[in-house]
Design a protein around this motif. Structure first.
Motif, mmCIF file in Angstrom:
data_model
loop_
_atom_site.group_PDB
_atom_site.id
_atom_site.type_symbol
_atom_site.label_atom_id
_atom_site.label_comp_id
_atom_site.label_asym_id
_atom_site.label_seq_id
_atom_site.Cartn_x
_atom_site.Cartn_y
_atom_site.Cartn_z
ATOM 1 N N TRP A 125 2.427 -9.672 -23.955
ATOM 2 C CA TRP A 125 3.406 -9.328 -22.925
ATOM 3 C C TRP A 125 2.721 -8.526 -21.826
ATOM 4 O O TRP A 125 1.866 -7.689 -22.096
ATOM 5 C CB TRP A 125 4.534 -8.489 -23.515
ATOM 6 C CG TRP A 125 5.358 -9.238 -24.503
ATOM 7 C CD1 TRP A 125 5.069 -9.470 -25.819
ATOM 8 C CD2 TRP A 125 6.601 -9.873 -24.259
ATOM 9 N NE1 TRP A 125 6.057 -10.215 -26.404
ATOM 10 C CE2 TRP A 125 7.018 -10.468 -25.472
ATOM 11 C CE3 TRP A 125 7.404 -9.992 -23.127
ATOM 12 C CZ2 TRP A 125 8.206 -11.176 -25.577
ATOM 13 C CZ3 TRP A 125 8.595 -10.690 -23.243
ATOM 14 C CH2 TRP A 125 8.989 -11.280 -24.459
ATOM 15 N N GLN A 126 3.108 -8.797 -20.595
ATOM 16 C CA GLN A 126 2.626 -8.025 -19.459
ATOM 17 C C GLN A 126 3.786 -7.856 -18.489
ATOM 18 O O GLN A 126 4.431 -8.836 -18.119
ATOM 19 C CB GLN A 126 1.448 -8.720 -18.773
ATOM 20 C CG GLN A 126 0.830 -7.886 -17.674
ATOM 21 C CD GLN A 126 -0.361 -8.573 -17.045
ATOM 22 O OE1 GLN A 126 -0.330 -9.767 -16.796
ATOM 23 N NE2 GLN A 126 -1.406 -7.813 -16.793
ATOM 24 N N ASP A 127 4.036 -6.625 -18.127
ATOM 25 C CA ASP A 127 5.131 -6.315 -17.191
ATOM 26 C C ASP A 127 6.454 -6.916 -17.644
ATOM 27 O O ASP A 127 7.219 -7.457 -16.854
ATOM 28 C CB ASP A 127 4.779 -6.790 -15.776
ATOM 29 C CG ASP A 127 3.516 -6.123 -15.245
ATOM 30 O OD1 ASP A 127 3.291 -4.943 -15.565
ATOM 31 O OD2 ASP A 127 2.758 -6.791 -14.531
ATOM 32 N N GLY A 128 6.726 -6.846 -18.956
ATOM 33 C CA GLY A 128 8.002 -7.295 -19.502
ATOM 34 C C GLY A 128 8.148 -8.792 -19.678
ATOM 35 O O GLY A 128 9.225 -9.275 -20.026
ATOM 36 N N GLU A 129 7.079 -9.554 -19.433
ATOM 37 C CA GLU A 129 7.153 -11.001 -19.566
ATOM 38 C C GLU A 129 6.083 -11.513 -20.519
ATOM 39 O O GLU A 129 4.963 -11.005 -20.517
ATOM 40 C CB GLU A 129 6.963 -11.668 -18.199
ATOM 41 C CG GLU A 129 8.064 -11.358 -17.221
ATOM 42 C CD GLU A 129 7.945 -12.178 -15.947
ATOM 43 O OE1 GLU A 129 7.236 -13.214 -15.962
ATOM 44 O OE2 GLU A 129 8.564 -11.796 -14.957
ATOM 45 N N PRO A 130 6.407 -12.552 -21.316
ATOM 46 C CA PRO A 130 5.372 -13.142 -22.172
ATOM 47 C C PRO A 130 4.381 -13.926 -21.313
ATOM 48 O O PRO A 130 4.783 -14.723 -20.469
ATOM 49 C CB PRO A 130 6.159 -14.066 -23.098
ATOM 50 C CG PRO A 130 7.402 -14.403 -22.342
ATOM 51 C CD PRO A 130 7.700 -13.207 -21.464
ATOM 52 N N VAL A 131 3.089 -13.657 -21.524
ATOM 53 C CA VAL A 131 2.063 -14.336 -20.728
ATOM 54 C C VAL A 131 1.033 -15.056 -21.591
ATOM 55 O O VAL A 131 0.158 -15.745 -21.072
ATOM 56 C CB VAL A 131 1.359 -13.367 -19.751
ATOM 57 C CG1 VAL A 131 2.340 -12.833 -18.720
ATOM 58 C CG2 VAL A 131 0.675 -12.236 -20.499
ATOM 59 N N GLY A 132 1.137 -14.893 -22.910
ATOM 60 C CA GLY A 132 0.182 -15.565 -23.779
ATOM 61 C C GLY A 132 0.642 -15.566 -25.213
ATOM 62 O O GLY A 132 1.569 -14.843 -25.579
ATOM 63 N N LEU A 133 -0.021 -16.396 -26.019
ATOM 64 C CA LEU A 133 0.334 -16.456 -27.435
ATOM 65 C C LEU A 133 -0.859 -16.888 -28.257
ATOM 66 O O LEU A 133 -1.781 -17.541 -27.760
ATOM 67 C CB LEU A 133 1.504 -17.413 -27.663
ATOM 68 C CG LEU A 133 1.336 -18.860 -27.214
ATOM 69 C CD1 LEU A 133 0.678 -19.707 -28.292
ATOM 70 C CD2 LEU A 133 2.669 -19.451 -26.840
ATOM 71 N N ALA A 134 -0.827 -16.481 -29.512
ATOM 72 C CA ALA A 134 -1.814 -16.926 -30.504
ATOM 73 C C ALA A 134 -1.018 -17.388 -31.716
ATOM 74 O O ALA A 134 -0.393 -16.576 -32.401
ATOM 75 C CB ALA A 134 -2.771 -15.800 -30.866
ATOM 76 N N ASP A 135 -1.004 -18.687 -31.945
ATOM 77 C CA ASP A 135 -0.291 -19.262 -33.086
ATOM 78 C C ASP A 135 -1.178 -19.233 -34.319
ATOM 79 O O ASP A 135 -2.402 -19.381 -34.217
ATOM 80 C CB ASP A 135 0.100 -20.714 -32.803
ATOM 81 C CG ASP A 135 1.213 -20.834 -31.782
ATOM 82 O OD1 ASP A 135 2.088 -19.947 -31.738
ATOM 83 O OD2 ASP A 135 1.207 -21.827 -31.031
ATOM 84 N N TYR A 136 -0.544 -19.083 -35.472
ATOM 85 C CA TYR A 136 -1.282 -19.105 -36.731
ATOM 86 C C TYR A 136 -0.422 -19.725 -37.813
ATOM 87 O O TYR A 136 0.783 -19.907 -37.637
ATOM 88 C CB TYR A 136 -1.706 -17.686 -37.147
ATOM 89 C CG TYR A 136 -0.549 -16.782 -37.492
ATOM 90 C CD1 TYR A 136 -0.003 -16.768 -38.776
ATOM 91 C CD2 TYR A 136 0.016 -15.938 -36.551
ATOM 92 C CE1 TYR A 136 1.071 -15.954 -39.099
ATOM 93 C CE2 TYR A 136 1.085 -15.116 -36.859
ATOM 94 C CZ TYR A 136 1.603 -15.128 -38.142
ATOM 95 O OH TYR A 136 2.674 -14.313 -38.453
ATOM 96 N N ARG A 137 -1.066 -20.024 -38.922
ATOM 97 C CA ARG A 137 -0.330 -20.406 -40.126
ATOM 98 C C ARG A 137 -1.020 -19.707 -41.290
ATOM 99 O O ARG A 137 -2.245 -19.538 -41.283
ATOM 100 C CB ARG A 137 -0.256 -21.915 -40.305
ATOM 101 C CG ARG A 137 -1.555 -22.605 -40.550
ATOM 102 C CD ARG A 137 -1.371 -24.115 -40.768
ATOM 103 N NE ARG A 137 -2.658 -24.768 -40.749
ATOM 104 C CZ ARG A 137 -3.085 -25.567 -39.784
ATOM 105 N NH1 ARG A 137 -2.312 -25.842 -38.764
ATOM 106 N NH2 ARG A 137 -4.281 -26.114 -39.848
#
Length: 100
Positions: free
Chosen positions: A21-33
């Motif tokens: 999150w940056q400045d209250g917004e999602p900007v990236g993700l890391a998926d896993y299992r």
């Protein structure tokens, strides 16, 4: 203000991901299992408009820090970015072999 001071990572176990999150917004993700005793990072992405500011590194570092402190799982870097990040950060390479 640097990206590091405005960005933070949240673990979303119901979605099997870490979200940046940056400045209250999602900007990236890391998926896993999770498979057995392994946490397999399968995909990492950052909003193209937010790239080249070190955000992906912040995401991976904070996700791996959480894995280290919260679990005893072995990390499997199926995502090429995560694999390269761990390869260049020796202090995280123990996560690849613990629990084995």
């Amino acid at each position: 203000m640097s990206a590091e001071t405005t960005a933070h990572v949240e673990h979303e176990p119901d979605l099997s991901r870490y979200t940046l999150w940056q400045d209250g917004e999602p900007v990236g993700l890391a998926d896993y299992r999770v498979v057995g005793q392994e946490m397999q990072f399968t995909h990492t992405e950052v909003n193209p408009a937010k790239r080249d500011h070190g955000l992906a590194s912040i995401l991976v570092e904070q996700a791996l820090d959480d894995v280290r402190t919260r679990t005893n799982l072995t990390v499997v870097a199926a995502c090429p970015f995560v694999a390269e990040w761990i390869n260049t950060h020796a202090e995280y390479q123990d996560l690849l072999s613990r629990g084995r």
